[in-house]
Motif scaffolding. Structure first.
Motif, PDB file in Angstrom:
ATOM      1  N   TYR A 132      -7.491 -33.216  19.519  1.00  0.00           N
ATOM      2  CA  TYR A 132      -6.487 -33.024  20.564  1.00  0.00           C
ATOM      3  C   TYR A 132      -6.981 -33.625  21.885  1.00  0.00           C
ATOM      4  O   TYR A 132      -6.214 -34.245  22.615  1.00  0.00           O
ATOM      5  CB  TYR A 132      -6.188 -31.534  20.769  1.00  0.00           C
ATOM      6  CG  TYR A 132      -5.186 -30.949  19.794  1.00  0.00           C
ATOM      7  CD1 TYR A 132      -4.891 -31.591  18.590  1.00  0.00           C
ATOM      8  CD2 TYR A 132      -4.531 -29.754  20.062  1.00  0.00           C
ATOM      9  CE1 TYR A 132      -3.973 -31.056  17.696  1.00  0.00           C
ATOM     10  CE2 TYR A 132      -3.604 -29.207  19.179  1.00  0.00           C
ATOM     11  CZ  TYR A 132      -3.329 -29.863  17.992  1.00  0.00           C
ATOM     12  OH  TYR A 132      -2.414 -29.340  17.115  1.00  0.00           O
TER      13      TYR A 132
ATOM     14  N   GLY B  79       4.497 -27.311  15.055  1.00  0.00           N
ATOM     15  CA  GLY B  79       3.783 -26.340  14.226  1.00  0.00           C
ATOM     16  C   GLY B  79       2.762 -25.624  15.084  1.00  0.00           C
ATOM     17  O   GLY B  79       1.666 -26.137  15.343  1.00  0.00           O
TER      18      GLY B  79
ATOM     19  N   ALA C 133       2.273 -21.860  14.940  1.00  0.00           N
ATOM     20  CA  ALA C 133       1.769 -20.616  14.329  1.00  0.00           C
ATOM     21  C   ALA C 133       1.390 -19.611  15.415  1.00  0.00           C
ATOM     22  O   ALA C 133       2.200 -19.326  16.287  1.00  0.00           O
ATOM     23  CB  ALA C 133       0.630 -20.921  13.365  1.00  0.00           C
TER      24      ALA C 133
ATOM     25  N   GLY D 223      -3.712 -23.856  18.768  1.00  0.00           N
ATOM     26  CA  GLY D 223      -3.697 -25.270  19.182  1.00  0.00           C
ATOM     27  C   GLY D 223      -3.016 -25.451  20.526  1.00  0.00           C
ATOM     28  O   GLY D 223      -3.497 -26.190  21.397  1.00  0.00           O
TER      29      GLY D 223
ATOM     30  N   GLY E 114       7.029 -18.654  10.575  1.00  0.00           N
ATOM     31  CA  GLY E 114       6.251 -19.326   9.541  1.00  0.00           C
ATOM     32  C   GLY E 114       7.035 -20.439   8.858  1.00  0.00           C
ATOM     33  O   GLY E 114       8.136 -20.808   9.279  1.00  0.00           O
ATOM     34  N   LEU E 115       6.451 -20.992   7.815  1.00  0.00           N
ATOM     35  CA  LEU E 115       7.067 -22.136   7.129  1.00  0.00           C
ATOM     36  C   LEU E 115       8.473 -21.784   6.646  1.00  0.00           C
ATOM     37  O   LEU E 115       8.690 -20.691   6.123  1.00  0.00           O
ATOM     38  CB  LEU E 115       6.232 -22.558   5.920  1.00  0.00           C
ATOM     39  CG  LEU E 115       4.822 -23.101   6.168  1.00  0.00           C
ATOM     40  CD1 LEU E 115       4.174 -23.489   4.830  1.00  0.00           C
ATOM     41  CD2 LEU E 115       4.847 -24.313   7.099  1.00  0.00           C
TER      42      LEU E 115
ATOM     43  N   ASP F  21       4.634 -18.684   5.240  1.00  0.00           N
ATOM     44  CA  ASP F  21       3.203 -18.808   5.593  1.00  0.00           C
ATOM     45  C   ASP F  21       3.055 -19.096   7.093  1.00  0.00           C
ATOM     46  O   ASP F  21       3.871 -19.810   7.672  1.00  0.00           O
ATOM     47  CB  ASP F  21       2.560 -19.991   4.836  1.00  0.00           C
ATOM     48  CG  ASP F  21       2.282 -19.689   3.369  1.00  0.00           C
ATOM     49  OD1 ASP F  21       2.454 -18.536   2.953  1.00  0.00           O
ATOM     50  OD2 ASP F  21       1.899 -20.639   2.643  1.00  0.00           O
ATOM     51  N   PHE F  22       2.036 -18.576   7.699  1.00  0.00           N
ATOM     52  CA  PHE F  22       1.622 -18.867   9.093  1.00  0.00           C
ATOM     53  C   PHE F  22       2.603 -18.327  10.146  1.00  0.00           C
ATOM     54  O   PHE F  22       2.903 -19.016  11.133  1.00  0.00           O
ATOM     55  CB  PHE F  22       1.447 -20.383   9.335  1.00  0.00           C
ATOM     56  CG  PHE F  22       0.679 -21.095   8.272  1.00  0.00           C
ATOM     57  CD1 PHE F  22      -0.634 -20.753   7.992  1.00  0.00           C
ATOM     58  CD2 PHE F  22       1.261 -22.113   7.521  1.00  0.00           C
ATOM     59  CE1 PHE F  22      -1.345 -21.407   7.002  1.00  0.00           C
ATOM     60  CE2 PHE F  22       0.559 -22.774   6.530  1.00  0.00           C
ATOM     61  CZ  PHE F  22      -0.749 -22.419   6.272  1.00  0.00           C
TER      62      PHE F  22
ATOM     63  N   GLY G  45      12.641 -22.124  16.672  1.00  0.00           N
ATOM     64  CA  GLY G  45      13.759 -22.493  15.795  1.00  0.00           C
ATOM     65  C   GLY G  45      13.303 -23.593  14.857  1.00  0.00           C
ATOM     66  O   GLY G  45      12.202 -24.145  15.019  1.00  0.00           O
ATOM     67  N   ASP G  46      14.127 -23.916  13.895  1.00  0.00           N
ATOM     68  CA  ASP G  46      13.796 -25.002  12.976  1.00  0.00           C
ATOM     69  C   ASP G  46      13.803 -26.325  13.750  1.00  0.00           C
ATOM     70  O   ASP G  46      14.767 -26.599  14.482  1.00  0.00           O
ATOM     71  CB  ASP G  46      14.815 -25.035  11.824  1.00  0.00           C
ATOM     72  CG  ASP G  46      14.349 -25.943  10.697  1.00  0.00           C
ATOM     73  OD1 ASP G  46      13.911 -27.085  10.979  1.00  0.00           O
ATOM     74  OD2 ASP G  46      14.416 -25.518   9.538  1.00  0.00           O
ATOM     75  N   ILE G  47      12.781 -27.139  13.594  1.00  0.00           N
ATOM     76  CA  ILE G  47      12.682 -28.416  14.325  1.00  0.00           C
ATOM     77  C   ILE G  47      13.906 -29.286  14.060  1.00  0.00           C
ATOM     78  O   ILE G  47      14.330 -30.060  14.924  1.00  0.00           O
ATOM     79  CB  ILE G  47      11.368 -29.158  13.947  1.00  0.00           C
ATOM     80  CG1 ILE G  47      10.159 -28.321  14.353  1.00  0.00           C
ATOM     81  CG2 ILE G  47      11.296 -30.524  14.623  1.00  0.00           C
ATOM     82  CD1 ILE G  47       8.865 -28.740  13.667  1.00  0.00           C
TER      83      ILE G  47
ATOM     84  N   ASP H  65       1.548 -30.652  12.898  1.00  0.00           N
ATOM     85  CA  ASP H  65       0.800 -29.659  12.117  1.00  0.00           C
ATOM     86  C   ASP H  65       1.786 -28.691  11.462  1.00  0.00           C
ATOM     87  O   ASP H  65       1.617 -27.481  11.544  1.00  0.00           O
ATOM     88  CB  ASP H  65      -0.207 -28.921  13.023  1.00  0.00           C
ATOM     89  CG  ASP H  65      -1.188 -28.083  12.223  1.00  0.00           C
ATOM     90  OD1 ASP H  65      -1.176 -28.159  10.981  1.00  0.00           O
ATOM     91  OD2 ASP H  65      -1.969 -27.335  12.840  1.00  0.00           O
TER      92      ASP H  65
ATOM     93  N   ILE I 225       4.331 -29.583   6.049  1.00  0.00           N
ATOM     94  CA  ILE I 225       5.270 -29.982   4.987  1.00  0.00           C
ATOM     95  C   ILE I 225       6.065 -31.227   5.381  1.00  0.00           C
ATOM     96  O   ILE I 225       6.206 -31.557   6.564  1.00  0.00           O
ATOM     97  CB  ILE I 225       6.217 -28.813   4.621  1.00  0.00           C
ATOM     98  CG1 ILE I 225       6.971 -28.295   5.849  1.00  0.00           C
ATOM     99  CG2 ILE I 225       5.446 -27.689   3.961  1.00  0.00           C
ATOM    100  CD1 ILE I 225       7.939 -27.157   5.546  1.00  0.00           C
TER     101      ILE I 225
ATOM    102  N   GLY J  22       9.577 -30.664   7.617  1.00  0.00           N
ATOM    103  CA  GLY J  22       9.338 -30.434   9.052  1.00  0.00           C
ATOM    104  C   GLY J  22       8.844 -31.700   9.743  1.00  0.00           C
ATOM    105  O   GLY J  22       9.162 -31.958  10.910  1.00  0.00           O
TER     106      GLY J  22
HETATM  107  C1  LIG Z   1      -0.502 -24.569   9.897  1.00  0.00           C
HETATM  108  S1  LIG Z   1       0.665 -23.860  10.965  1.00  0.00           S
HETATM  109  C2  LIG Z   1       0.294 -24.536  12.553  1.00  0.00           C
HETATM  110  C3  LIG Z   1      -1.097 -24.210  13.050  1.00  0.00           C
HETATM  111  C4  LIG Z   1      -1.318 -24.490  14.537  1.00  0.00           C
HETATM  112  N1  LIG Z   1      -1.034 -25.869  14.899  1.00  0.00           N
HETATM  113  C5  LIG Z   1      -2.740 -24.185  14.953  1.00  0.00           C
HETATM  114  O1  LIG Z   1      -3.465 -25.111  15.349  1.00  0.00           O
HETATM  115  O2  LIG Z   1      -3.160 -23.009  14.901  1.00  0.00           O
HETATM  116  C6  LIG Z   1       2.181 -24.663  10.509  1.00  0.00           C
HETATM  117  C7  LIG Z   1       3.384 -24.186  11.302  1.00  0.00           C
HETATM  118  O3  LIG Z   1       4.450 -25.122  11.156  1.00  0.00           O
HETATM  119  C8  LIG Z   1       5.673 -24.436  11.353  1.00  0.00           C
HETATM  120  N2  LIG Z   1       6.791 -25.214  10.763  1.00  0.00           N
HETATM  121  C9  LIG Z   1       6.799 -25.890   9.590  1.00  0.00           C
HETATM  122  N3  LIG Z   1       8.021 -26.465   9.388  1.00  0.00           N
HETATM  123  C10 LIG Z   1       8.770 -26.177  10.476  1.00  0.00           C
HETATM  124  C11 LIG Z   1      10.099 -26.483  10.864  1.00  0.00           C
HETATM  125  N4  LIG Z   1      10.919 -27.228  10.093  1.00  0.00           N
HETATM  126  N5  LIG Z   1      10.529 -26.014  12.056  1.00  0.00           N
HETATM  127  C12 LIG Z   1       9.709 -25.276  12.863  1.00  0.00           C
HETATM  128  N6  LIG Z   1       8.449 -24.945  12.531  1.00  0.00           N
HETATM  129  C13 LIG Z   1       7.977 -25.377  11.359  1.00  0.00           C
HETATM  130  C14 LIG Z   1       5.456 -23.099  10.670  1.00  0.00           C
HETATM  131  O4  LIG Z   1       6.244 -22.090  11.254  1.00  0.00           O
HETATM  132  C15 LIG Z   1       3.940 -22.840  10.861  1.00  0.00           C
HETATM  133  O5  LIG Z   1       3.708 -21.889  11.841  1.00  0.00           O
END
Ligand SMILES: C[S@@+](CC[C@H](N)C(=O)[O-])C[C@H]1O[C@@H](n2cnc3c(N)ncnc32)[C@H](O)[C@@H]1O
Length: 286
Positions: free
Chosen positions: A48, A73, A75, A79, A108-109, A126-127, A148-150, A173, A176, A179
């Motif tokens: 970063y 992402g 969580a 970060g 989460g995911l 997850d997360f 919200g969902d990206i 991050d 998937i 996302g």
């Molecule tokens: C591994 S975590 C992120 C970890 C974080 N960057 C850190 O450094 O601690 C992945 C995150 O991506 C988010 N995510 C995945 N797909 C998403 C989407 N379509 N819209 C919003 N958030 C999404 C999930 O909610 C999850 O919290």
């Protein structure tokens, strides 16, 4: 007395002697400048720090005093919190202010949509973030949190980008494919909303299951096939002349080249430069 605060250490000869005794990395850890510490990977989350510093240096090079950095992402916010701390150090170093924006569902995911989302590794939910208000308070207004969902939030975000504070760093991050595809739609605004080159960190490209048909790598490959004017390629400046030639995070660093940006099509009106001027001018971008 702390020997590392001794004035001898501030002379070139003194630093050479201590560097021989301790090794340059240990000496930098104790007394190095921000850039020396960055180069040795001594600042937390060096990926970063590198990407955000690239964004600030590139912004400054092209005459901007502000730049936008995004984390897709979030969580629990480790970060994003780190980005606020790094931004303060970078502003001290470069004078460039960083607007920081984080994106997450907050829950989460989302539901996975098939093999491209790596269901062998992840599951919906997850997360999870926990309490978003708690995170907002911890961020103390130093970063924006878009919940919200990206898929739904990225287009409204692009309308908040401005040519004064263009996008310069992106961390993906989300783990998937779906996302990542959504996040990369953030690259489809007017060219003036972006730096001519945007540093990218892709978190999930280095596991045994990572491949170009799934996950973040598949999303980037499809983005490149559909957007030849704004492709995302590996950052070819790494390791370059960096002090640590073999860091694992180097292969996670990419660059989005905004090839339709006016600065990538016409020389800027900045007066002619000598070879020496040019070397000084380019030093930050090596
Ligand atoms: C591994 S975590 C992120 C970890 C974080 N960057 C850190 O450094 O601690 C992945 C995150 O991506 C988010 N995510 C995945 N797909 C998403 C989407 N379509 N819209 C919003 N958030 C999404 C999930 O909610 C999850 O919290």
């Amino acid at each position: 007395m702390d020997i590392f605060s001794h004035s001898l250490l501030k002379t070139a000869v003194g630093r050479k002697v201590w560097s021989r005794l301790l090794g340059p990395r240990s000496l930098s850890k104790r007394t190095g400048t921000f850039r020396e510490k960055e180069s040795f990977g001594l600042v937390a989350r060096p990926n970063y720090v590198y990407g955000m510093l690239r964004a600030a240096d590139t912004a400054k090079f092209f005459g901007f005093s502000e730049v936008t950095a995004c984390e897709f992402g979030v969580a629990t916010g480790r970060g994003l919190t780190n980005m606020t701390e790094v931004a303060a150090l970078i502003e001290q170093e470069t004078g460039v202010r960083t607007r920081i924006v984080g994106f997450d569902t907050g829950a989460g995911l989302p539901a996975l949509t098939g093999y491209k989302d790596h269901p062998e590794l992840w599951s919906g939910g997850d997360f999870s973030m926990g309490d978003p208000e708690q995170l907002r308070q911890a961020l103390k207004g130093k970063a924006e949190l878009i919940l919200g969902d990206i898929n739904a939030t990225v287009a409204p975000f692009v309308t908040t980008l401005t040519p004064r504070c263009p996008l310069g760093f992106v961390s993906i991050d989300v783990d998937i494919y779906s996302g990542t595809v959504a996040a990369l739609r953030g690259l489809s605004g007017e060219h003036g909303l972006y730096l001519p080159a945007i540093s990218f960190y892709l978190d999930d490209v280095g596991s045994y299951f990572s491949n170009e048909a799934c996950g973040e790598l598949a999303a980037v490959a499809e983005h490149n096939a559909a957007n030849s004017i704004r492709p995302i390629f590996q950052d070819h400046s790494l390791p370059g002349r960096r002090s640590q030639p073999f860091e694992a995070w180097y292969k996670h660093m990419y660059v989005c080249h905004v090839l339709d940006h006016p600065y990538r099509n016409h020389p800027r009106d900045r007066g002619a430069l000598s070879l020496d001027d040019h070397m000084a001018f380019m030093a930050a971008l090596k």
